[in-house]
Scaffold this motif. Structure first.
Motif, PDB file in Angstrom:
ATOM      1  N   LYS A  83       0.807  -0.986   0.274  1.00 18.35           N
ATOM      2  CA  LYS A  83       0.215  -0.208  -0.072  1.00 18.35           C
ATOM      3  C   LYS A  83       1.030   1.354   0.155  1.00 18.35           C
ATOM      4  O   LYS A  83       0.757   1.618  -1.125  1.00 18.35           O
ATOM      5  N   ARG A  84       2.406   1.687   1.254  1.00 20.47           N
ATOM      6  CA  ARG A  84       2.695   2.301   1.058  1.00 20.47           C
ATOM      7  C   ARG A  84       3.537   2.775  -0.386  1.00 20.47           C
ATOM      8  O   ARG A  84       4.025   3.637  -0.837  1.00 20.47           O
ATOM      9  N   LYS A  85       3.502   1.476  -0.872  1.00 17.36           N
ATOM     10  CA  LYS A  85       4.400   1.745  -2.053  1.00 17.36           C
ATOM     11  C   LYS A  85       4.116   2.430  -3.283  1.00 17.36           C
ATOM     12  O   LYS A  85       4.225   2.720  -4.490  1.00 17.36           O
ATOM     13  N   ILE A  86       2.556   1.568  -3.730  1.00 16.64           N
ATOM     14  CA  ILE A  86       1.554   1.992  -4.696  1.00 16.64           C
ATOM     15  C   ILE A  86       1.350   3.695  -4.268  1.00 16.64           C
ATOM     16  O   ILE A  86       1.287   4.537  -5.343  1.00 16.64           O
ATOM     17  N   ALA A  87       1.268   3.800  -3.441  1.00 16.26           N
ATOM     18  CA  ALA A  87       0.975   5.641  -3.273  1.00 16.26           C
ATOM     19  C   ALA A  87       2.720   6.342  -3.063  1.00 16.26           C
ATOM     20  O   ALA A  87       1.723   7.538  -3.624  1.00 16.26           O
ATOM     21  N   ASP A  88       2.944   5.780  -3.497  1.00 12.35           N
ATOM     22  CA  ASP A  88       4.678   6.702  -2.703  1.00 12.35           C
ATOM     23  C   ASP A  88       4.488   7.261  -4.679  1.00 12.35           C
ATOM     24  O   ASP A  88       5.118   8.083  -4.567  1.00 12.35           O
ATOM     25  N   ALA A  89       4.932   5.863  -5.018  1.00 16.58           N
ATOM     26  CA  ALA A  89       4.524   6.141  -6.617  1.00 16.58           C
ATOM     27  C   ALA A  89       3.873   6.887  -7.390  1.00 16.58           C
ATOM     28  O   ALA A  89       4.327   6.902  -8.299  1.00 16.58           O
ATOM     29  N   GLN A 127      -3.527  19.110   5.935  1.00 14.33           N
ATOM     30  CA  GLN A 127      -2.511  18.696   5.362  1.00 14.33           C
ATOM     31  C   GLN A 127      -2.369  19.465   3.681  1.00 14.33           C
ATOM     32  O   GLN A 127      -2.999  19.897   3.519  1.00 14.33           O
ATOM     33  N   THR A 128      -0.514  19.123   3.419  1.00 18.74           N
ATOM     34  CA  THR A 128      -1.060  19.124   2.000  1.00 18.74           C
ATOM     35  C   THR A 128      -1.395  18.478   0.931  1.00 18.74           C
ATOM     36  O   THR A 128      -2.205  17.579   1.401  1.00 18.74           O
ATOM     37  N   LEU A 129      -1.277  18.834  -0.016  1.00 21.00           N
ATOM     38  CA  LEU A 129      -2.286  18.885  -1.134  1.00 21.00           C
ATOM     39  C   LEU A 129      -1.836  17.529  -1.084  1.00 21.00           C
ATOM     40  O   LEU A 129      -1.844  15.568  -1.479  1.00 21.00           O
ATOM     41  N   ALA A 130      -0.573  16.649  -1.156  1.00 21.29           N
ATOM     42  CA  ALA A 130       0.482  15.365  -2.117  1.00 21.29           C
ATOM     43  C   ALA A 130      -0.204  14.874  -0.095  1.00 21.29           C
ATOM     44  O   ALA A 130      -0.259  13.691  -0.586  1.00 21.29           O
ATOM     45  N   GLU A 131      -0.103  15.452   0.775  1.00 20.55           N
ATOM     46  CA  GLU A 131      -0.688  13.900   1.609  1.00 20.55           C
ATOM     47  C   GLU A 131      -2.175  13.677   1.753  1.00 20.55           C
ATOM     48  O   GLU A 131      -2.636  12.950   1.634  1.00 20.55           O
ATOM     49  N   VAL A 132      -2.803  14.697   1.517  1.00 21.62           N
ATOM     50  CA  VAL A 132      -4.375  14.835   0.729  1.00 21.62           C
ATOM     51  C   VAL A 132      -4.171  13.610  -0.420  1.00 21.62           C
ATOM     52  O   VAL A 132      -4.966  12.237  -0.342  1.00 21.62           O
ATOM     53  N   GLU A 135      -3.084   9.657   1.317  1.00 22.51           N
ATOM     54  CA  GLU A 135      -4.366   9.009   1.977  1.00 22.51           C
ATOM     55  C   GLU A 135      -5.452   8.892   1.265  1.00 22.51           C
ATOM     56  O   GLU A 135      -5.833   7.919   0.826  1.00 22.51           O
ATOM     57  N   LEU A 136      -5.841   9.298  -0.776  1.00 23.69           N
ATOM     58  CA  LEU A 136      -6.670   8.999  -1.229  1.00 23.69           C
ATOM     59  C   LEU A 136      -6.823   7.876  -1.632  1.00 23.69           C
ATOM     60  O   LEU A 136      -6.648   6.641  -1.849  1.00 23.69           O
ATOM     61  N   LEU A 140      -8.447   3.924  -1.798  1.00 19.39           N
ATOM     62  CA  LEU A 140      -8.438   3.332  -3.173  1.00 19.39           C
ATOM     63  C   LEU A 140      -7.767   1.778  -2.156  1.00 19.39           C
ATOM     64  O   LEU A 140      -8.211   0.742  -3.326  1.00 19.39           O
ATOM     65  N   PHE A 141      -6.840   1.800  -2.550  1.00 21.66           N
ATOM     66  CA  PHE A 141      -6.068   0.758  -2.377  1.00 21.66           C
ATOM     67  C   PHE A 141      -6.815  -0.370  -1.499  1.00 21.66           C
ATOM     68  O   PHE A 141      -7.138  -1.513  -1.400  1.00 21.66           O
ATOM     69  N   GLU A 142      -6.979   0.176   0.554  1.00 18.57           N
ATOM     70  CA  GLU A 142      -8.046  -1.368   0.709  1.00 18.57           C
ATOM     71  C   GLU A 142      -9.451  -1.072   0.918  1.00 18.57           C
ATOM     72  O   GLU A 142      -9.706  -1.933   1.168  1.00 18.57           O
ATOM     73  N   ALA A 143      -9.674   0.405   0.346  1.00 19.22           N
ATOM     74  CA  ALA A 143     -11.640   0.519   0.356  1.00 19.22           C
ATOM     75  C   ALA A 143     -12.046   0.694  -0.636  1.00 19.22           C
ATOM     76  O   ALA A 143     -13.658  -0.325  -1.750  1.00 19.22           O
ATOM     77  N   GLY A 144     -11.125   1.087  -1.635  1.00 17.46           N
ATOM     78  CA  GLY A 144     -11.965   0.721  -3.066  1.00 17.46           C
ATOM     79  C   GLY A 144     -12.573   1.808  -3.890  1.00 17.46           C
ATOM     80  O   GLY A 144     -12.491   2.198  -5.328  1.00 17.46           O
TER      81      GLY A 144
END
Length: 402
Positions: A83-89, A127-132, A135-136, A140-144
């Motif tokens: 989850k973290r890798k996909i969000a970071d990428a 939160q910064t825009l990048a943090e928002v 989180e999004l 999406l990864f967890e809940a869809g």
């Protein structure tokens, strides 16, 4: 003549009376010629997939699927890391604005305005825009899916009144809220499915959201949930129970009149979702194809680890009464020298077993075998399945490129 075959020879009449009849109970007699993967033969006798539509499947199991996905995203190291890798990428440093007017001074001013806003993009101005965005993607990864609302936040934390982004988690859009609106003024007659309102053209005209998370008050479900259950009382449903066929035709009064439930105009909100079928209203977690493999892998790895731990805990078991136990003391299982029950074997431990324990030798060395090579290969295969379901390689999943 039309009733003649080649060379004018009359065709022979075919007698079908002796031909076997294909039935569900006798799939071997079914005629072949269709898609191989669609045939009913002995190999597929127990392969009968769910033929439900994309939203009926969501009615029955999406709530439970999301709960399992969130749990694995919290507790399973591989799923959490993915989850973290996909969000970071996906997000990296976030979206940036690059104005391209013909006036350089105006470009600089616009870029400055966007930069200042992006540092406090959420409604709480934390939160910064990048943090928002990060989180999004995680949601999406967890809940869809997640509802993104374009809000106007009041002045706060030194930031003036202005536009802000509000993320509404999927649980606040009730899956149970499905039917046709009545007594809703200009919105009467519109369809609602899974908390999403549609007009006759199939456009998303609004969203019904709970003001609070339905399971975040410490008791499981807040009062709003019971209000919605009463709203859809004709269906006999509660949260997480799943809808029945025909529920979409139910008549429901204006949900916006219920205390604790708000209506959001579709013009200022968008339901961002991951779908895998056309016509799907709500999204599906990205983990959907990997959850079972991840669960099996965790259990298999735990068993193999326990076996290896026991194998490393070399010890000696002696038959008889522990020396530090009273003369009249009795014990029915393994104990230490003081007669306390032994639940975990430790390296170098000396254990005492009850007398006459199945004809065992008076002294036994405890040194079980380590897991075999097949266990390691099985765990590797499961990791490959988990990675494939998350659309990455096993090296990316584990962070091991050696």
């Amino acid at each position: 003549p039309p009733d003649r075959g080649p060379a004018g020879i009359a065709p022979t009449a075919r007698d079908d009376s002796a031909r076997p009849v294909a039935t569900d109970s006798n799939p071997a007699e079914r005629p072949h010629g269709g898609y191989a993967a669609g045939e009913r033969d002995r190999r597929a006798i127990d392969w009968e997939p769910n033929r439900g539509g994309p939203n009926l499947i969501a009615d029955r199991s999406l709530d439970r699927l999301r709960a399992r996905s969130r749990q694995m995203s919290r507790d399973n190291p591989m799923i959490k890391g993915a989850k973290r890798k996909i969000a970071d990428a996906t997000v990296r440093t976030g979206v940036t604005a690059r104005p391209n007017t013909e006036w350089d001074d105006l470009n600089d001013q616009l870029a400055g305005v966007f930069d200042r806003w992006s540092r406090t993009a959420d409604t709480d101005r934390c939160q910064t825009l990048a943090e928002v965005e990060h989180e999004l993607v995680c949601e999406l990864f967890e809940a869809g899916d997640e509802l993104v609302v374009n809000s106007v936040a009041p002045a706060f934390r030194g930031v003036g009144r202005g536009p802000a982004i509000e993320l509404v988690p999927c649980e606040r859009l009730p899956l149970e809220l499905t039917g046709t609106l009545v007594d809703a003024g200009g919105r009467s007659g519109r369809r609602v499915r899974h908390g999403v309102e549609y007009n006759d053209a199939g456009q998303r005209t609004g969203y019904y959201i709970l003001e609070e998370h339905p399971r975040d008050d410490g008791s499981g479900i807040v009062g709003t949930a019971s209000s919605i259950a009463g709203l859809t009382g004709s269906l006999g449903l509660g949260f997480g129970s799943g809808l029945v066929v025909g529920a979409a035709q139910a008549k429901i009064k204006d949900p916006a009149s219920i205390d604790g439930l708000a209506w959001i105009d579709g013009e200022r909100a968008r339901l961002v979702r991951l779908t895998d079928r056309s016509g799907q209203v709500r999204g599906v977690p990205m983990t959907v194809a990997s959850l079972w493999a991840a669960k099996d892998h965790a259990e298999f790895k735990g068993s193999a680890f326990m076996q290896a731990r026991i194998a490393a805990a070399f010890g000696i078991a002696m038959e008889g009464r522990p020396p530090n136990m009273a003369e009249d003391g009795t014990h029915n299982g393994l104990t230490d020298a003081y007669g306390s029950p032994v639940l975990n074997v430790r390296p170098g431990q000396v254990l005492y077993a009850p007398p006459g324990n199945g004809g065992r030798h008076p002294v036994t060395a405890l040194s079980p075998n380590l897991p075999g090579p097949s266990a390691l290969q099985a765990m590797k295969d499961e990791i490959d399945q988990i990675a494939a379901g998350l659309l990455m390689s096993s090296a990316q999943l584990l962070g091991d490129y050696s």
